[in-house]
Design a protein around this motif. Structure first.
Motif, PDB file in Angstrom:
ATOM      1  N   PHE B  92       0.824  -1.201   0.000  1.00 39.87           N
ATOM      2  CA  PHE B  92       0.000   0.000   0.000  1.00 39.87           C
ATOM      3  C   PHE B  92       0.858   1.251   0.000  1.00 39.87           C
ATOM      4  N   GLN B  93       0.173   2.346  -0.321  1.00 37.87           N
ATOM      5  CA  GLN B  93       0.875   3.613  -0.494  1.00 37.87           C
ATOM      6  C   GLN B  93       1.474   4.140   0.806  1.00 37.87           C
ATOM      7  N   ASP B  94       0.629   4.184   1.834  1.00 34.53           N
ATOM      8  CA  ASP B  94       1.047   4.882   3.044  1.00 34.53           C
ATOM      9  C   ASP B  94       1.498   3.883   4.107  1.00 34.53           C
ATOM     10  N   ALA B  97      -0.226   3.851   7.458  1.00 31.35           N
ATOM     11  CA  ALA B  97      -1.596   3.373   7.617  1.00 31.35           C
ATOM     12  C   ALA B  97      -1.727   1.883   7.334  1.00 31.35           C
ATOM     13  N   SER B  98      -0.686   1.263   6.785  1.00 37.61           N
ATOM     14  CA  SER B  98      -0.882  -0.113   6.334  1.00 37.61           C
ATOM     15  C   SER B  98      -0.402  -1.151   7.340  1.00 37.61           C
ATOM     16  N   LEU B  99       0.175  -0.700   8.474  1.00 39.05           N
ATOM     17  CA  LEU B  99       0.561  -1.657   9.515  1.00 39.05           C
ATOM     18  C   LEU B  99      -0.318  -1.428  10.735  1.00 39.05           C
ATOM     19  N   HIS B 100      -0.815  -2.506  11.318  1.00 40.45           N
ATOM     20  CA  HIS B 100      -1.680  -2.386  12.493  1.00 40.45           C
ATOM     21  C   HIS B 100      -0.889  -1.798  13.655  1.00 40.45           C
ATOM     22  N   PRO B 101      -1.338  -0.632  14.190  1.00 35.84           N
ATOM     23  CA  PRO B 101      -0.527   0.058  15.191  1.00 35.84           C
ATOM     24  C   PRO B 101      -0.360  -0.700  16.502  1.00 35.84           C
TER      25      PRO B 101
END
Lengths: 321, 273
Positions: B92-94, B97-101
């Motif tokens: 994904f681009q960002d 935002a694409s890894l679960h925090p």
């Protein structure tokens, strides 16, 4: 921590947790945890550091810890049998004849009854906390994640329950089920889950289209896995905060039910019921109603302070935690 | 067509419409293209031209309203099955935002293995460490949380996650646009190396022509949800596009000047009519 090179230079952390206090601290503040367990501990430690820097929150925590300790060691702390009546010693003022906080209308020791009441309060609080938020969390996340008619049905049910005044609905349930502490807890649990469902749904809506949810869906994760493993952890902290803040309300509702004679039944030393009994003597023997009142006040205050502190420490939007 | 000739991805007349009724927005209009196995295929275009939506349509994350898609000759239905997940993955681009925090890198990377029932605990641990090493991250990253990582490191983790299931095709949705320029080159070279090592097929979406020129063999230029033209990277480098729009895009990429911007705006206005 912007350059890869810096991170590489972190010395390896030993596999076993070192025994010394300094070693434990280093282990807890490690930049490169070596196990999932340590990673969780490091995170809990950071949250604790944030929490403990807030004196009011720590005060709240201390009050709650004190409540738990009092409940656990109640038999050791009580000076009298909380149920033993002694009509010749009725309505003694605090301090007289070894009664630390005086006696009530039936000559029972108020100090011992307040101590014994802490167990009942904790029992109510404990049971409500493990039922209502769990149910609300499940309803909210499922509703928010699936959307569509699932969302409509679940949220309308939530709205219906939410539309009733809490105490009145609890009263109706208790009246139908019969008075008693178990039914009071059930009634409180039934009336207090909708706000948690609302919060969980709102949180779910903000994360359900996040890239990390998309990514795990693309990995073939089932809906159940996404809801339980990915979405619930994102909602838990706001629900925990809300539960802690609601705890005061739950205690007050329980006390209210007790006061109205629908919760704990006499001679159970429940704080609300004790206030109800003391009402008759409020002007001349103020201590009878005031002592359990102070107990309710302190515990409610403790939970509110704790909730405020937790909100700051667990805020999912602060990035760190 | 023999098996060797079967394209890795074949898309025919794809269209995607978001929303319904009066609010309907057609993001992709009748797009067709084929990607050969082992190729890097670029999709370029301005913001909102529908290039990312094409990728999302392939992965089943966007509402496909028309057209056919095939992966290695297998037509894609409405739902994506486990076999699809093991063939096609996406970056994904960002990376913020694409890894679960709230999950460690280890949890993120081992999840695909757990879902597909691959290996026991020991094997999964080994594969996670190997995947980290593959993308140039040391074992000390394994139990960190995303917030402890920089953007470039996060994107490396996202790439490692996409490769956990050993897919044949990786869709890259602007994988470097959220990163610093210095990190961009690192990540692009990493992607190139991984492609050679794992024999991957890429579809790379970007608005950056330099990135496309560096990575791709063929590319398509998109505007308003349509393909303006398909060209080879040689044509791109030589600056000999067929279409006016592409020429303007190339001009724009060389730097900003007032006259070019005006020409671009005039063309946009013409399109609107």
């Amino acid at each position: 921590m912007t350059k890869k090179g810096n991170d590489r230079s972190v010395p390896p952390v030993p596999e076993e947790a070192p025994s010394g206090a300094g070693g434990l601290r280093a282990w807890l503040e490690s930049d490169a945890p070596t196990s999932a367990f340590q990673a969780r501990c490091v995170r809990a430690w950071l949250t604790w550091l944030k929490f403990s820097s807030n004196p009011l929150a720590v005060t709240g925590l201390l009050i709650i810890v004190a409540l738990v300790l009092v409940a656990v060691f109640a038999p050791l702390l009580m000076t009298h049998d909380p149920l033993a009546q002694n009509l010749s010693d009725r309505l003694l003022p605090p301090g007289e004849k070894g009664h630390l906080l005086g006696t009530d209308g039936l000559g029972r020791d108020i100090y011992s009854r307040v101590i014994a009441g802490s167990r009942i309060t904790l029992y109510i609080v404990g049971l409500v906390t493990i039922t209502a938020p769990l149910f609300g969390l499940l309803v909210g996340t499922v509703s928010g994640y699936f959307g569509g008619w699932v969302d409509i049905v679940l949220m309308r049910i939530t709205d219906i329950i939410l539309a009733f005044p809490k105490l009145i609905l609890a009263l109706a349930f208790v009246a139908a089920l019969g008075p008693g502490i178990g039914n009071a807890i059930l009634a409180i649990a039934i009336t207090s889950w909708p706000p948690y469902a609302r919060i969980a749904r709102a949180e779910t809506l903000t994360v359900r289209n996040a890239d990390y949810i998309m990514a795990s869906r693309l990995q073939g994760a089932s809906d159940a896995r996404i809801v339980l493993a990915h979405i619930v952890p994102m909602c838990v902290s706001s629900v925990i905060v809300r539960v802690t803040l609601d705890m005061a309300g739950i205690i007050l509702t329980a006390a209210g039910l007790g006061f109205l004679g629908l919760g704990a039944q006499p001679p159970t030393p429940e704080w609300g019921a004790m206030i109800a009994e003391g009402r008759k003597f409020l002007l001349d023997q103020w201590w009878v109603a005031t002592m359990p009142g102070i107990a309710i006040f302190l515990v409610s205050l403790g939970f509110n302070l704790l909730g405020d502190g937790l909100r700051d420490a667990l805020d999912p939007r602060s990035g760190q935690a | 067509m023999t098996a060797a000739d079967t394209p890795a991805i074949a898309v025919k007349d794809l269209s995607v419409v978001f929303g319904q009724g009066r609010e309907a927005f057609q993001a992709v209009r009748g797009v067709s293209f084929q990607v050969r196995e082992g190729e890097t295929y670029g999709l370029v275009g301005e913001s909102g031209s529908g290039k990312s939506t094409v990728l999302r349509a392939i992965t089943g994350l966007a509402p496909v309203t028309g057209g056919r898609m095939e992966i290695f000759g297998q037509p894609l239905g409405h739902d994506r099955d486990a076999a699809f997940c093991r063939t096609v993955q996406m970056v994904f681009q960002d990376p913020y935002a694409s890894l679960h925090p709230r999950r460690t890198i280890d949890a993120t990377l081992s999840e695909p293995l757990i879902i597909h029932g691959i290996g026991d605990r020991q094997e999964r641990a080994e594969r996670v460490l190997k995947a980290l090493a593959d993308v140039g991250l040391g074992p000390e990253f394994r139990f960190r949380y995303p917030h402890q990582l920089s953007g470039g490191q996060r994107q490396r983790v996202a790439i490692a996650r996409a490769l956990m299931l050993e897919p044949k095709i990786v869709l890259l949705d602007e994988p470097t646009s959220a990163l610093d320029v210095s990190i961009q080159a690192e990540v692009l070279n990493l992607l190139k190396r991984l492609k050679d090592e794992h024999g991957l097929t890429y579809v790379l979406v970007s608005h950056n022509l330099a990135v496309i020129a560096h990575m791709c063999e063929r590319l398509a230029v998109m505007q308003h949800g349509r393909f303006v033209e398909e060209m080879t990277v040689e044509q791109l480098r030589a600056g000999t596009p067929r279409e006016e729009y592409t020429r303007n895009l190339l001009d724009a990429a060389r730097g900003y000047d007032r006259e070019k911007a005006a020409r671009f705006a005039a063309m946009e206005a013409l399109e609107e009519e």
